[in-house]
Motif scaffolding. Structure first.
Motif, PDB file in Angstrom:
ATOM      1  N   THR A   8       6.288  -4.889   0.575  1.00 31.45           N
ATOM      2  CA  THR A   8       6.086  -3.462   0.331  1.00 31.45           C
ATOM      3  C   THR A   8       6.809  -2.684   1.421  1.00 31.45           C
ATOM      4  O   THR A   8       6.623  -2.941   2.607  1.00 31.45           O
ATOM      5  CB  THR A   8       4.586  -3.113   0.340  1.00 31.45           C
ATOM      6  OG1 THR A   8       3.927  -3.900  -0.646  1.00 31.45           O
ATOM      7  CG2 THR A   8       4.367  -1.645   0.028  1.00 31.45           C
ATOM      8  N   CYS A   9       7.615  -1.725   1.011  1.00 29.74           N
ATOM      9  CA  CYS A   9       8.380  -0.908   1.951  1.00 29.74           C
ATOM     10  C   CYS A   9       7.449   0.074   2.675  1.00 29.74           C
ATOM     11  O   CYS A   9       6.633   0.739   2.030  1.00 29.74           O
ATOM     12  CB  CYS A   9       9.472  -0.135   1.203  1.00 29.74           C
ATOM     13  SG  CYS A   9      10.422   0.968   2.263  1.00 29.74           S
ATOM     14  N   LYS A  11       8.276   2.850   4.024  1.00 32.97           N
ATOM     15  CA  LYS A  11       8.718   4.241   3.831  1.00 32.97           C
ATOM     16  C   LYS A  11       8.407   4.756   2.425  1.00 32.97           C
ATOM     17  O   LYS A  11       7.727   5.762   2.261  1.00 32.97           O
ATOM     18  CB  LYS A  11      10.212   4.362   4.112  1.00 32.97           C
ATOM     19  CG  LYS A  11      10.753   5.771   3.972  1.00 32.97           C
ATOM     20  CD  LYS A  11      12.235   5.820   4.299  1.00 32.97           C
ATOM     21  CE  LYS A  11      12.794   7.210   4.083  1.00 32.97           C
ATOM     22  NZ  LYS A  11      14.250   7.243   4.292  1.00 32.97           N
ATOM     23  N   CYS A  12       8.888   4.044   1.392  1.00 33.76           N
ATOM     24  CA  CYS A  12       8.724   4.532   0.015  1.00 33.76           C
ATOM     25  C   CYS A  12       7.580   3.841  -0.739  1.00 33.76           C
ATOM     26  O   CYS A  12       7.265   4.216  -1.853  1.00 33.76           O
ATOM     27  CB  CYS A  12      10.034   4.395  -0.764  1.00 33.76           C
ATOM     28  SG  CYS A  12      10.520   2.695  -1.111  1.00 33.76           S
ATOM     29  N   SER A  13       6.991   2.806  -0.154  1.00 34.00           N
ATOM     30  CA  SER A  13       5.857   2.053  -0.723  1.00 34.00           C
ATOM     31  C   SER A  13       6.190   1.296  -2.003  1.00 34.00           C
ATOM     32  O   SER A  13       5.286   0.867  -2.716  1.00 34.00           O
ATOM     33  CB  SER A  13       4.664   2.979  -0.976  1.00 34.00           C
ATOM     34  OG  SER A  13       4.228   3.536   0.239  1.00 34.00           O
ATOM     35  N   LYS A  14       7.473   1.129  -2.308  1.00 36.39           N
ATOM     36  CA  LYS A  14       7.844   0.337  -3.482  1.00 36.39           C
ATOM     37  C   LYS A  14       7.894  -1.141  -3.092  1.00 36.39           C
ATOM     38  O   LYS A  14       8.077  -1.482  -1.934  1.00 36.39           O
ATOM     39  CB  LYS A  14       9.183   0.802  -4.030  1.00 36.39           C
ATOM     40  CG  LYS A  14       9.094   2.184  -4.642  1.00 36.39           C
ATOM     41  CD  LYS A  14      10.352   2.548  -5.374  1.00 36.39           C
ATOM     42  CE  LYS A  14      10.193   3.928  -5.997  1.00 36.39           C
ATOM     43  NZ  LYS A  14      11.383   4.339  -6.708  1.00 36.39           N
ATOM     44  N   CYS A  31      15.137  -2.480   2.020  1.00 42.75           N
ATOM     45  CA  CYS A  31      14.573  -1.921   0.798  1.00 42.75           C
ATOM     46  C   CYS A  31      15.714  -1.426  -0.080  1.00 42.75           C
ATOM     47  O   CYS A  31      16.479  -0.551   0.338  1.00 42.75           O
ATOM     48  CB  CYS A  31      13.614  -0.781   1.112  1.00 42.75           C
ATOM     49  SG  CYS A  31      12.965   0.002  -0.382  1.00 42.75           S
ATOM     50  N   PHE A  33      15.496   0.400  -2.641  1.00 37.02           N
ATOM     51  CA  PHE A  33      15.181   1.703  -3.234  1.00 37.02           C
ATOM     52  C   PHE A  33      15.499   2.870  -2.299  1.00 37.02           C
ATOM     53  O   PHE A  33      16.070   3.861  -2.721  1.00 37.02           O
ATOM     54  CB  PHE A  33      13.704   1.752  -3.647  1.00 37.02           C
ATOM     55  CG  PHE A  33      13.333   0.650  -4.603  1.00 37.02           C
ATOM     56  CD1 PHE A  33      13.749   0.690  -5.927  1.00 37.02           C
ATOM     57  CD2 PHE A  33      12.596  -0.440  -4.185  1.00 37.02           C
ATOM     58  CE1 PHE A  33      13.426  -0.327  -6.817  1.00 37.02           C
ATOM     59  CE2 PHE A  33      12.269  -1.461  -5.057  1.00 37.02           C
ATOM     60  CZ  PHE A  33      12.687  -1.403  -6.375  1.00 37.02           C
ATOM     61  N   CYS A  34      15.123   2.751  -1.014  1.00 36.23           N
ATOM     62  CA  CYS A  34      15.360   3.865  -0.086  1.00 36.23           C
ATOM     63  C   CYS A  34      16.369   3.512   1.007  1.00 36.23           C
ATOM     64  O   CYS A  34      16.603   4.316   1.905  1.00 36.23           O
ATOM     65  CB  CYS A  34      14.047   4.348   0.520  1.00 36.23           C
ATOM     66  SG  CYS A  34      13.263   3.158   1.640  1.00 36.23           S
TER      67      CYS A  34
END
Length: 48
Positions: A8-9, A11-14, A31, A33-34
Motif C-alpha cells: 500500500t502506497c 501517499k495515494c493509498s493505492k 508506486c 500510480f503517483c
C-alpha cells in the motif's frame, strides 16, 4: 502465477504488487500510480 506481495502506497493509498524478494532487500518500492519511491518501512500495509 508466481508469488506476489501487495504493497500500500503511503501517499495515494493505492495497492500495487511487487516480487516477494524485494522485502528486506533495502530496495525502494515504486508506486506506479503517483510515481513515489519509498522504503519498505513507510508502507502502511504489506500483505503477503
Amino acid at each position: 502465477m508466481g508469488q506476489a506481495v501487495e504493497i500500500t502506497c503511503p501517499k495515494c493509498s493505492k495497492i500495487f504488487v511487487v516480487n516477494p524478494h524485494m522485502l528486506g532487500s533495502g530496495m525502494e518500492f515504486h508506486c506506479p500510480f503517483c510515481d513515489l519511491y519509498f522504503p519498505e518501512k513507510d508502507s502502511p500495509k504489506i500483505r503477503k
